[in-house]
Write a protein that holds these residues in place. Structure first.
Motif, mmCIF file in Angstrom:
data_model
loop_
_atom_site.group_PDB
_atom_site.id
_atom_site.type_symbol
_atom_site.label_atom_id
_atom_site.label_comp_id
_atom_site.label_asym_id
_atom_site.label_seq_id
_atom_site.Cartn_x
_atom_site.Cartn_y
_atom_site.Cartn_z
ATOM 1 N N ASP A 185 0.833 -1.212 0.000
ATOM 2 C CA ASP A 185 0.000 0.000 0.000
ATOM 3 C C ASP A 185 0.860 1.252 0.000
ATOM 4 N N LEU A 186 1.993 1.181 0.718
ATOM 5 C CA LEU A 186 2.921 2.315 0.716
ATOM 6 C C LEU A 186 3.432 2.578 -0.695
ATOM 7 N N ALA A 187 3.753 1.473 -1.411
ATOM 8 C CA ALA A 187 4.241 1.613 -2.789
ATOM 9 C C ALA A 187 3.181 2.304 -3.635
ATOM 10 N N GLU A 188 1.937 1.943 -3.403
ATOM 11 C CA GLU A 188 0.851 2.538 -4.174
ATOM 12 C C GLU A 188 0.707 4.035 -3.858
ATOM 13 N N MET A 189 0.855 4.367 -2.568
ATOM 14 C CA MET A 189 0.787 5.784 -2.188
ATOM 15 C C MET A 189 1.908 6.570 -2.863
ATOM 16 N N ARG A 190 3.109 6.013 -2.854
ATOM 17 C CA ARG A 190 4.245 6.686 -3.491
ATOM 18 C C ARG A 190 3.962 6.909 -4.964
ATOM 19 N N ASN A 191 3.345 5.902 -5.559
ATOM 20 C CA ASN A 191 3.080 5.960 -6.984
ATOM 21 C C ASN A 191 2.023 7.014 -7.319
ATOM 22 N N ARG A 192 0.956 7.101 -6.514
ATOM 23 C CA ARG A 192 -0.193 7.931 -6.876
ATOM 24 C C ARG A 192 -0.118 9.345 -6.331
ATOM 25 N N SER A 193 0.327 9.467 -5.055
ATOM 26 C CA SER A 193 0.163 10.756 -4.378
ATOM 27 C C SER A 193 1.433 11.572 -4.288
ATOM 28 N N LEU A 194 2.597 10.919 -4.545
ATOM 29 C CA LEU A 194 3.860 11.603 -4.307
ATOM 30 C C LEU A 194 4.746 11.600 -5.541
ATOM 31 N N GLY A 195 5.543 12.667 -5.623
ATOM 32 C CA GLY A 195 6.612 12.690 -6.622
ATOM 33 C C GLY A 195 7.905 12.987 -5.906
ATOM 34 N N PHE A 196 8.962 12.232 -6.261
ATOM 35 C CA PHE A 196 10.249 12.420 -5.578
ATOM 36 C C PHE A 196 11.256 13.082 -6.493
ATOM 37 N N VAL A 197 12.043 13.966 -5.904
ATOM 38 C CA VAL A 197 13.233 14.466 -6.593
ATOM 39 C C VAL A 197 14.389 14.299 -5.618
#
Lengths: 409, 245
Positions: B80-92
């Motif tokens: 679920d964390l992976a899904e949150m990272r994928n949908r709600s967050l962008g990393f730089v």
């Protein structure tokens, strides 16, 4: 993420390291190639052995009369006539497991046509002989029981004899040939049987009815069979049963006391064939096992490289996880990578194995036989090796902590 | 308050290193409003990286609550964390973290692949994101054919491609020269204007000055939390004609 995307990602990763991927695959290529080549040659040997025994005749037993003893020197099998024509009749009528009995009377004779002559073994027999040996005629019609009953002077030529007397292009059926100066009409040419394992030409022979042979060619004692008996066993009951029953009957008829040696010899060709088959089978299994070990070694090579690859690409794994890859995505990616390597290795191995089997076969004059089931199993096994040895590295990759992986230098 | 994309309540994180317990976070509460540009500053070991990792759904807190887009993510499992990272967050990230030997376009497509978007849509979205960071013409360049600034733009395009509400930038200018840093910060400010919530982790006061809110973390606690007038990321006029390097 669907499987095609996973495959795409994995193939891309492998192509980024072409040389390494190729070298990793090589282990499996050689393993599968060796299995395929060894089995192809082993199966080829088996097939040629069974072809040779099939040419002799199936379910065939040969009964030979006993040995003569003169001044302590024993003459060997068939040297003393012990089998009588009455025995033949009894075998034909009283033994359940015997389907055909044909005498095999032999004498060498000069066969003379209008143009040519040829020294060939003359075989006196009955039509059953052709059934036992599953030996049809290519031209004309084989002689029948009525020819045997009446003792007609007809002859069936083997292919080699026909070619030597009349040439390959002429149909000799209806022509006359002379054997020991007696004219015989050619009624048929027997189909070509090829050579025995020892290189003996099966087609260098002529057949005449056994009665004609006795009257015109053999002379001498008429009570005994001057040669051996070819026996076709009933395939449903088997040659072993036939051998036992024949032995019982002949011992009884020859009044041999229990414990005394037989005065005849039975050769069971099916059993010889089976023994030969088992020999080649053992050899094939042995070679294939050795080859399978190299396949295993190839699998370990894959695991080794996959482990190196996981370490080397820790950062990549971290990035993939950071953008949303789940552990199972990473697991699938690395598993598909090792599976692709091993499967590709398996397919290349089939090609390599087939080519090398062909090369070996043509170089040493062996026969080879590519078996589809073995090929499928070998490729399937290589895929299995890929999954088994890919599982640990892929699992390791999927369990990485994304934070650690991203910081990895 | 319910509209705030990030709400953190009394967050703690304790690491165990052998027998020693290290308290990286000791009760952090923070609410970040939609469309704001927040800088988190702190010395190394202050706990700012730990906070960043938890906010980025890369790690789970020992205790406390973390509401991301209204959802309590503090107890989610790895999938679920992976899904949150994928949908709600962008990393730089500081080091760009692009896949080597892979084109800019494919790098940008990466989150969409794990999000399950069809190929055509992926391609369109990725091209759009690259256009947004001014690299539409370099889609097929590999990272080693791009300058540091361009690589970081690709990373930003990758962070934006799935239209997340939040952009997390961890020392995004740490590996760049000052000129390029200003360019990247200008781009990040632009994103803030277009409604994306930006959280920037840095240890450089110059860079933190571009944010509208400055949170300073020290010893696992928030030491100060101030609103400020952001400095505008602009190149000095004398350098302006140089363009992207």
């Amino acid at each position: 993420m669907n499987p095609i995307q996973t495959l795409f990602i994995s193939v891309r990763a492998l192509l980024r390291n072409k040389m390494r991927s190729f070298l990793t695959t090589l282990g499996v290529v050689i393993g599968v190639g060796a299995v395929i080549a060894m089995v192809a040659i082993g199966e080829g040997a088996k097939a040629s052995v069974s072809a040779q025994f099939a040419a002799m005749g199936t379910d065939l037993l040969i009964v030979m009369s006993g040995s003569s003893t003169a001044s302590g020197a024993r003459g060997g099998a068939g040297s003393a006539p012990t089998l009588t024509w009455e025995d033949v009749k009894a075998l034909r009528t009283q033994v359940r497991s015997v389907r055909y009995v044909a005498p095999n009377l032999r004498s060498n004779g000069q066969v003379v046509s209008e143009e040519q002559n040829w020294m060939a073994p003359i075989t006196g027999t009955t039509p059953e002989y052709f059934s036992i040996r599953t030996w049809p005629a290519t031209k004309g019609t084989l002689f029948t029981q009525s020819d045997v009953d009446t003792g007609t002077k007809v002859v069936v030529l083997g292919q080699t004899v026909a070619n030597n007397l009349f040439g390959a292009d002429t149909n000799p059926v209806g022509q006359l040939v002379r054997i020991n100066n007696i004219p015989f009409e050619v009624v048929a040419v027997a189909a070509s049987k090829g050579q025995s394992a020892q290189g003996q030409d099966y087609d260098d022979v002529v057949f005449v009815p056994s009665s004609t042979f006795q009257a015109k060619i053999q002379g001498g004692l008429q009570k005994f069979v001057a040669g051996s008996l070819f026996i076709g066993a009933d395939p449903a009951l088997g040659t072993a049963a036939a051998q036992r029953e024949i032995t019982e009957l002949l011992r009884e008829r020859h009044q041999i006391r229990p414990g005394a040696p037989d005065d005849f010899t039975i050769r069971n060709l099916s059993e010889m064939a089976n023994a030969q088959q088992e020999g080649t089978e053992t050899m094939t299994t042995l070679l294939a096992s050795i080859a399978a070990v190299s396949l295993l070694v190839g699998g370990i090579g894959i695991m080794n490289i996959m482990l190196v690859s996981v370490t080397e690409r820790t950062r990549e794994i971290g990035v993939r996880m950071a953008v949303g890859a789940k552990p199972r995505h990473i697991l699938a990616q690395f598993l598909v990578e090792s599976l692709t390597l091993s499967l590709l290795g398996g397919l290349l191995g089939v090609v390599l194995g087939t080519i090398s089997a062909q090369q070996l076969a043509s170089r040493f004059g062996w026969t080879m036989l590519i078996r589809v089931d073995v090929t499928v199993v070998a490729v399937g096994f290589s895929a299995f090796v890929g999954v088994v040895f890919g599982l640990y590295p892929a699992y390791k990759a999927s369990r990485l902590d994304p934070i650690q992986a991203l910081r990895f230098e | 308050m319910s509209d705030a994309p990030i709400v953190v309540e009394d967050l703690t994180k304790v690491y165990r290193m052998g027998d020693v317990e290290v308290k990286a976070l000791r009760g952090v509460s923070l609410t970040i409003e939609a469309g704001s540009f927040t800088a988190i500053m702190g010395a190394s070991g202050s706990g700012k990286s730990t906070l960043m990792n938890i906010l980025g759904c890369l790690d789970r807190p020992t205790s406390g609550r973390y509401l991301l887009d209204g959802r309590d993510v503090s107890r989610l499992d790895v999938n679920d964390l992976a899904e949150m990272r994928n949908r709600s967050l962008g990393f730089v990230f500081q080091n760009f973290s692009l896949l080597p030997r892979t084109s800019a376009l494919e790098n940008v497509e990466l989150p969409l692949i794990y999000g399950g978007a069809p190929a055509k849509q992926r391609h369109e979205k990725a091209m759009h994101a690259l256009g947004r960071v001014g690299l539409g013409g370099r889609a097929d360049h590999k990272p080693n054919q791009l300058s540091g600034g361009q690589q970081q733009r690709v990373a930003i395009a990758r962070a934006l491609v799935n239209s997340p509400r939040i952009l997390l930038a961890d020392e995004p200018t740490g590996a760049l020269d000052s000129r390029t840093s200003i360019e990247i910060m200008a781009l990040i400010q632009e994103l803030g204007v277009s409604g994306i919530t930006v959280i920037l982790v840095t240890h450089e006061p110059d860079i933190a000055a571009y944010a509208s809110r400055l949170v300073v973390v020290k010893d696992g606690l928030i030491q100060s939390d101030i609103r400020q007038v952001p400095e505008k990321a602009e190149l000095p006029p004398a350098d302006a004609e140089g363009g992207a390097s």
